[in-house]
Design an enzyme around this catalytic site. Structure first.
Site, PDB file in Angstrom:
ATOM      1  N   PRO A   1     -38.454  25.288 -75.876  1.00  0.00           N
ATOM      2  CA  PRO A   1     -37.398  24.447 -75.310  1.00  0.00           C
ATOM      3  C   PRO A   1     -37.971  23.656 -74.128  1.00  0.00           C
ATOM      4  O   PRO A   1     -38.246  24.210 -73.062  1.00  0.00           O
ATOM      5  CB  PRO A   1     -36.335  25.452 -74.844  1.00  0.00           C
TER       6      PRO A   1
ATOM      7  N   ASP B   1     -41.946  24.766 -70.394  1.00  0.00           N
ATOM      8  CA  ASP B   1     -41.207  25.651 -71.294  1.00  0.00           C
ATOM      9  C   ASP B   1     -40.065  26.263 -70.478  1.00  0.00           C
ATOM     10  O   ASP B   1     -40.316  27.044 -69.551  1.00  0.00           O
ATOM     11  CB  ASP B   1     -42.190  26.723 -71.805  1.00  0.00           C
ATOM     12  N   HIS B   2     -38.859  25.901 -70.830  1.00  0.00           N
ATOM     13  CA  HIS B   2     -37.713  26.323 -70.002  1.00  0.00           C
ATOM     14  C   HIS B   2     -37.418  27.815 -70.138  1.00  0.00           C
ATOM     15  O   HIS B   2     -36.588  28.358 -69.417  1.00  0.00           O
ATOM     16  CB  HIS B   2     -36.485  25.470 -70.356  1.00  0.00           C
ATOM     17  N   ARG B   3     -38.115  28.506 -71.056  1.00  0.00           N
ATOM     18  CA  ARG B   3     -37.968  29.968 -71.108  1.00  0.00           C
ATOM     19  C   ARG B   3     -38.760  30.611 -69.972  1.00  0.00           C
ATOM     20  O   ARG B   3     -38.450  31.700 -69.519  1.00  0.00           O
ATOM     21  CB  ARG B   3     -38.502  30.519 -72.449  1.00  0.00           C
TER      22      ARG B   3
END
Ligand code: CAO
Length: 243
Positions: free
Chosen positions: A39, A215-217
Site C-alpha cells: 500500500p 509502504d504504509h504498513r
C-alpha cells in the site's frame, strides 16, 4: 487479477513484436509484485539546493583532479543515510508471515540506473560511513558497470532504501514504486530556479523536488513528512550532514 486481453493490433496498422530482455522481464515481474503487495503513499517535498549547488560547482577543479564527476547524487545519498539513521522505521523489512519487523543496523542504499536493456539498481554499502568523494566514485563505477552490463548479482543485493534520480532528465515530481523488501524509495526530479519569498521580497533559489514513496504498513504519514522535511533541511544546508 483479471488478465488484460490483447486485440489483434494489426487490424489497426503495422506492428512488430520483439522479445523482452531478461532485465525487462525481471523488472516487469518485480514491479507488478511490489505494486500489488504494497500500500503506497507518496510524500512530496522540496529542498533549496542553491548553496549545495554553489559548493558543488566550487569543487569542479578538485573533481577533475580526482577524475570523478560530482553530481548532486552523492549529497542526496548522504542525506538519505542520515535520515535513515534518524528515522530507523524506514530501515526495516516486513515479515508479514511472522508479523515481525526486521530492523537493519546497516545503511546500504541502491540507486536506479537507466540502461538500454532496462532498469537496474546497484547498491552502495555503508553510505553513512563514506565521504562525498568516495560516494561519487562508487556511483560512477557502479553506473558504468551497469551500462556495460557487468553488474554482479552481489552488486544489486542488500539494499535498505532506493534513490531514483530523474534529475538529469526532467519532470517536476513522480510516484516511484517501492523496491521490496525495502519499505521506501526517494524519487528526485529536476532542480529548477524558482522565486522564493524571503520575508522582504522574492529571490531566485534553486529548488529540488523530492517524491518519497513508502509502504504504509511500515511507515505512517507523519513519519513520511518528517523524513522529507529532514532531507530538505539537510540538503538546504549540507553543514548539517557533518553534525
Ligand atoms: N536537477 C538538476 N540537474 C541534475 C540533477 C537534478 N536533480 N541531478 C543531476 N543533474 C545534472 C548533473 O549535475 C549533471 O550536470 P553537470 O554535468 O552540469 O553537473 C547532469 O544532470 C547529468 O547527470 P548524470 O545523469 O550524469 O549523473 P547523476 O548522478 O545525476 O545520475 C544515474 C546518475 C546513474 C542515476 C543516471 O545516469 C540515471 O541512470 N538516471 C535514471 C534513473 C532512472 O531511470 N530512474 C527511474 C527508475 S523507475 O523507472
Amino acid at each position: 487479477i483479471p488478465a488484460i486481453k490483447l486485440p489483434d493490433f494489426s487490424q489497426f496498422g503495422a506492428v512488430e513484436r520483439q522479445p523482452m530482455s531478461r532485465i525487462h522481464k525481471i523488472t516487469a515481474s518485480n514491479m507488478s509484485a511490489n505494486w500489488l503487495n504494497i500500500p503506497h503513499v507518496t510524500q512530496f517535498d522540496e529542498a533549496d539546493i542553491t548553496e549545495l549547488e554553489a559548493f558543488r560547482k566550487q569543487q569542479k577543479k578538485m573533481a577533475e583532479l580526482r577524475n570523478v564527476k560530482l553530481t548532486p547524487l552523492p549529497f542526496i545519498l548522504k542525506a538519505c543515510a542520515y535520515a535513515l539513521a534518524q528515522y530507523p522505521q524506514f530501515n526495516v523489512s516486513l515479515d508479514m508471515e511472522k508479523e515481525e519487523f526486521i530492523q537493519k543496523s546497516y545503511i546500504h542504499i541502491g540507486f536506479a540506473v537507466d540502461t538500454p536493456d532496462g532498469l537496474v539498481v546497484p547498491v552502495i554499502r555503508d553510505v553513512d560511513q563514506k565521504g562525498i568523494w568516495q560516494l561519487a566514485e562508487e556511483c560512477m563505477a557502479l553506473a558504468k558497470k551497469a551500462k556495460d552490463k557487468k553488474l554482479l548479482p552481489s552488486d544489486m543485493q542488500g539494499g535498505c532504501f532506493t534513490i531514483s534520480s530523474l534529475g538529469s532528465v526532467g519532470g517536476t515530481a513522480f510516484t516511484p514504486i517501492v523496491n521490496a523488501p525495502e519499505v521506501a524509495i526517494l524519487g528526485v526530479s529536476k532542480a529548477a530556479m524558482k522565486p522564493v519569498y524571503d520575508g522582504e521580497g522574492f529571490v531566485p533559489r534553486l529548488i529540488l523536488p523530492l517524491s518519497l514513496s513508502y509502504d504504509h504498513r511500515a511507515v505512517n504519514g507523519a513519519d513520511g513528512a518528517r523524513f522529507t522535511s529532514l532531507l530538505s533541511e539537510l540538503l538546504g544546508d549540507i553543514r548539517n550532514l557533518v553534525l
